[in-house]
Design an enzyme around this catalytic site. Structure first.
Site, PDB file in Angstrom:
ATOM      1  N   LYS A   1     106.435  24.880  57.541  1.00 51.17           N
ATOM      2  CA  LYS A   1     106.384  25.872  56.445  1.00 51.17           C
ATOM      3  C   LYS A   1     106.771  27.257  56.941  1.00 51.17           C
ATOM      4  O   LYS A   1     107.341  28.049  56.204  1.00 51.17           O
ATOM      5  CB  LYS A   1     104.969  25.931  55.843  1.00 51.17           C
ATOM      6  CG  LYS A   1     104.547  24.656  55.155  1.00 51.17           C
ATOM      7  CD  LYS A   1     103.137  24.749  54.625  1.00 51.17           C
ATOM      8  CE  LYS A   1     102.076  24.779  55.703  1.00 51.17           C
ATOM      9  NZ  LYS A   1     101.952  23.567  56.521  1.00 51.17           N
TER      10      LYS A   1
ATOM     11  N   ASN B   1      93.297  27.623  62.574  1.00 51.91           N
ATOM     12  CA  ASN B   1      93.635  26.201  62.759  1.00 51.91           C
ATOM     13  C   ASN B   1      95.114  25.976  62.474  1.00 51.91           C
ATOM     14  O   ASN B   1      95.692  24.970  62.859  1.00 51.91           O
ATOM     15  CB  ASN B   1      92.776  25.309  61.847  1.00 51.91           C
ATOM     16  CG  ASN B   1      92.734  25.773  60.399  1.00 51.91           C
ATOM     17  OD1 ASN B   1      93.204  26.859  60.071  1.00 51.91           O
ATOM     18  ND2 ASN B   1      92.154  24.973  59.541  1.00 51.91           N
TER      19      ASN B   1
ATOM     20  N   HIS C   1     102.050  28.443  63.161  1.00 55.67           N
ATOM     21  CA  HIS C   1     103.393  28.558  62.615  1.00 55.67           C
ATOM     22  C   HIS C   1     104.350  29.010  63.714  1.00 55.67           C
ATOM     23  O   HIS C   1     104.109  30.017  64.371  1.00 55.67           O
ATOM     24  CB  HIS C   1     103.421  29.580  61.475  1.00 55.67           C
ATOM     25  CG  HIS C   1     102.707  29.105  60.254  1.00 55.67           C
ATOM     26  ND1 HIS C   1     102.212  29.935  59.294  1.00 55.67           N
ATOM     27  CD2 HIS C   1     102.425  27.849  59.828  1.00 55.67           C
ATOM     28  CE1 HIS C   1     101.639  29.221  58.335  1.00 55.67           C
ATOM     29  NE2 HIS C   1     101.755  27.954  58.638  1.00 55.67           N
ATOM     30  N   THR C   2     105.401  28.248  63.910  1.00 55.60           N
ATOM     31  CA  THR C   2     106.400  28.624  64.905  1.00 55.60           C
ATOM     32  C   THR C   2     107.664  29.034  64.180  1.00 55.60           C
ATOM     33  O   THR C   2     108.161  28.289  63.340  1.00 55.60           O
ATOM     34  CB  THR C   2     106.706  27.416  65.826  1.00 55.60           C
ATOM     35  OG1 THR C   2     105.465  26.912  66.325  1.00 55.60           O
ATOM     36  CG2 THR C   2     107.587  27.816  66.984  1.00 55.60           C
TER      37      THR C   2
ATOM     38  N   GLN D   1      98.141  24.375  56.617  1.00 52.45           N
ATOM     39  CA  GLN D   1      97.845  22.938  56.569  1.00 52.45           C
ATOM     40  C   GLN D   1      98.704  22.286  55.474  1.00 52.45           C
ATOM     41  O   GLN D   1      99.779  22.772  55.187  1.00 52.45           O
ATOM     42  CB  GLN D   1      96.347  22.661  56.332  1.00 52.45           C
ATOM     43  CG  GLN D   1      95.446  23.028  57.516  1.00 52.45           C
ATOM     44  CD  GLN D   1      95.082  24.497  57.553  1.00 52.45           C
ATOM     45  OE1 GLN D   1      94.638  25.057  56.579  1.00 52.45           O
ATOM     46  NE2 GLN D   1      95.287  25.138  58.678  1.00 52.45           N
TER      47      GLN D   1
HETATM   48  P1  IMP Z   1      89.954  21.862  60.970  1.00 55.80           P
HETATM   49  O1  IMP Z   1      90.867  22.507  59.968  1.00 55.80           O
HETATM   50  O2  IMP Z   1      90.064  22.459  62.338  1.00 55.80           O
HETATM   51  O3  IMP Z   1      88.554  21.770  60.474  1.00 55.80           O
HETATM   52  O4  IMP Z   1      90.449  20.339  61.154  1.00 55.80           O
HETATM   53  C1  IMP Z   1      90.334  19.361  60.129  1.00 55.80           C
HETATM   54  C2  IMP Z   1      91.545  18.431  60.132  1.00 55.80           C
HETATM   55  O5  IMP Z   1      92.685  19.174  59.703  1.00 55.80           O
HETATM   56  C3  IMP Z   1      91.891  17.857  61.493  1.00 55.80           C
HETATM   57  O6  IMP Z   1      92.431  16.549  61.309  1.00 55.80           O
HETATM   58  C4  IMP Z   1      92.973  18.775  61.996  1.00 55.80           C
HETATM   59  O7  IMP Z   1      93.822  18.155  62.934  1.00 55.80           O
HETATM   60  C5  IMP Z   1      93.699  19.084  60.703  1.00 55.80           C
HETATM   61  N1  IMP Z   1      94.399  20.379  60.718  1.00 55.80           N
HETATM   62  C6  IMP Z   1      93.858  21.608  60.599  1.00 55.80           C
HETATM   63  N2  IMP Z   1      94.812  22.544  60.636  1.00 55.80           N
HETATM   64  C7  IMP Z   1      95.974  21.909  60.741  1.00 55.80           C
HETATM   65  C8  IMP Z   1      97.332  22.346  60.780  1.00 55.80           C
HETATM   66  O8  IMP Z   1      97.666  23.534  60.684  1.00 55.80           O
HETATM   67  N3  IMP Z   1      98.248  21.371  60.900  1.00 55.80           N
HETATM   68  C9  IMP Z   1      97.938  20.058  60.958  1.00 55.80           C
HETATM   69  N4  IMP Z   1      96.690  19.609  60.907  1.00 55.80           N
HETATM   70  C10 IMP Z   1      95.717  20.520  60.795  1.00 55.80           C
END
Ligand code: IMP
Length: 420
Positions: free
Chosen positions: A10, A32, A35-36, A218
């Site tokens: 994205k 979490n 973005h690259t 996400q």
């Molecule tokens: P959390 O967001 O760290 O609580 O993780 C919950 C789930 O969402 C896990 O399976 C993470 O690997 C996934 N996740 C969170 N942020 C990302 C992201 O930016 N990209 C891909 N998966 C994500």
């Protein structure tokens, strides 16, 4: 907005579209996200700061729905500045965004080392959202109100220390409330020039005719309400998060672009019906450099799942699709797309709510020939081999939406606008 399990590239789309906008807004998630963006051969990695910051005329907004770890944010701002990116009045932070504390990461550690682990990014995201919905969290604004902040933080830390010493078997060094208080006041002072009522700012900008771009983090399959629960993130990572996470009503938004990979990936645990646990999965992972930006974890890879994307595109009210990383599939002899599932003996185009039932779904595939040619220099649809165009047409037909952008490499230039 991402239509899969995140990491749909994205950042590149936002970077491309930012030139046509005045303001770029992050509305959910936190550090979490990763973005690259590659500009002129220079790689920028961002986590909390909206990718729009790379454009000198764009104001980047971290809106109320985001959860902010101030230490991480300050480090990221510093890194951007060292990389030659100006960060000053062009970054605004919501006074209503919730704040992540070190006890959130410890709480996550306690869960993730137990039987209920879901493979999170360990950034304290879930526990921070839990405190927000439990009405115990702190907003950015609270850091500037000592009479409010100190007694509540002191009480919160006593509660967290008691809980953590009970659930962390390996022993735990209790948090010192006074030290944490002082630390967070220092962060607050550093962030102060950027903190504002971003809801008010965005409404003012709309009234002044400014163009806003909302940057999802996400993907919709990780949405806490609509995703593959419980293997999801703590926020509404579908388009559903835009309104609550920014204060801008959905009816003010003209167009939703759904970003998807030409295949599927997932990090962390959870159902993944089209996962490839073979050499093809390894090839996609290595060719696509499918390792997490934030955690470095290898991503699970699989075939494109049109069942899931049709559902998330509908959920997000998507107008057009951006298909990313098509070039990664260039070496494959044959490609498969999941068109339906068989769940509990019945054919269906809707993933079941329960995660065990979802995990047991068998994908039904449509298979088509690969193109076996480097496509990274294609700049128009007509430059693509017929098999690649057929693959894109099949995605468009199965999802039921037009494709407006195709990406064939990480650089800004490696992009096909379907209207070109
Ligand atoms: P959390 O967001 O760290 O609580 O993780 C919950 C789930 O969402 C896990 O399976 C993470 O690997 C996934 N996740 C969170 N942020 C990302 C992201 O930016 N990209 C891909 N998966 C994500």
């Amino acid at each position: 907005v991402g239509l899969q399990w995140g990491d749909e590239a994205k950042g590149k789309i936002v970077d491309l579209l930012a030139d046509e906008h005045d303001i770029v807004v992050r509305y959910q998630g936190g550090a979490n996200a990763g973005h690259t963006v590659v500009v002129g051969g220079k790689t920028h990695k961002m986590s909390l700061v909206p990718t729009g910051i790379l454009h000198p005329n764009v104001t980047a907004v971290i809106a109320n729905g985001v959860v902010i770890d101030p230490a991480t944010l300050l480090k990221e701002i510093d890194g951007l500045q060292q990389n030659g990116v100006h960060v000053g009045g062009n970054l605004l932070i919501s006074d209503r965004a919730h704040v992540i504390f070190p006890y959130h990461r410890k709480e996550e550690e306690a869960v993730e080392t137990g039987h209920a682990a879901i493979g999170t990014t360990m950034r304290g995201i879930g526990p921070c959202y839990r405190d927000k919905y439990g009405r115990g969290g702190f907003q950015v604004a609270d850091l500037y109100c000592p009479e409010y902040f100190w007694p509540r933080l002191e009480a919160m830390i006593a509660h967290k220390n008691a809980y953590l010493s009970a659930v962390l078997p390996g022993g735990f060094q209790p948090f010192d409330a006074a030290a944490l208080y002082r630390e967070y006041l220092t962060y607050a002072e550093q962030l102060r020039p950027m903190v504002t009522d971003t809801g008010e700012y965005l409404h003012g900008a709309l009234a002044a005719g400014k163009r806003l771009l909302f940057e999802g983090a996400q993907g919709a399959l990780l949405d806490v309400d609509h995703g593959s629960f419980p293997f999801v993130t703590g926020s509404n990572s579908s388009a559903a998060g835009v309104w609550s996470g920014s204060g801008v009503p959905a009816r003010r938004i003209d167009r939703f672009i759904g970003v998807l990979k030409a295949y599927t990936t997932r990090v962390g645990r959870g159902p993944f019906p089209t996962e490839l646990l073979d050499a093809t999965g390894d090839l996609i992972r290595n060719t696509g450099r499918e390792f997490g930006t934030v955690t470095g974890r290898p991503r699970r890879c699989g075939w494109f799942d049109a069942v899931l994307v049709r559902n998330t595109a509908r959920l997000c009210g998507v107008d057009a699709l951006a298909v990313m990383l098509l070039d990664v599939l260039s070496e494959l002899d044959e490609l498969s797309i999941c068109v339906e599932y068989v769940c509990q003996g019945k054919r269906t185009t809707r993933p079941p709510a329960n995660c065990d039932q979802f995990a047991a779904c068998q994908p039904v595939y449509r298979t088509m020939p690969g193109w076996k040619r480097d496509i990274s220099n294609a700049r128009r649809l007509g430059d693509l081999p017929a098999a690649a165009r057929q693959y894109l047409d099949t995605i468009s037909e199965l999802v039921g939406l037009p494709i407006s952008i195709v990406s064939v490499g990480p650089d800004r230039a490696q992009t096909i606008r379907a209207t070109d």
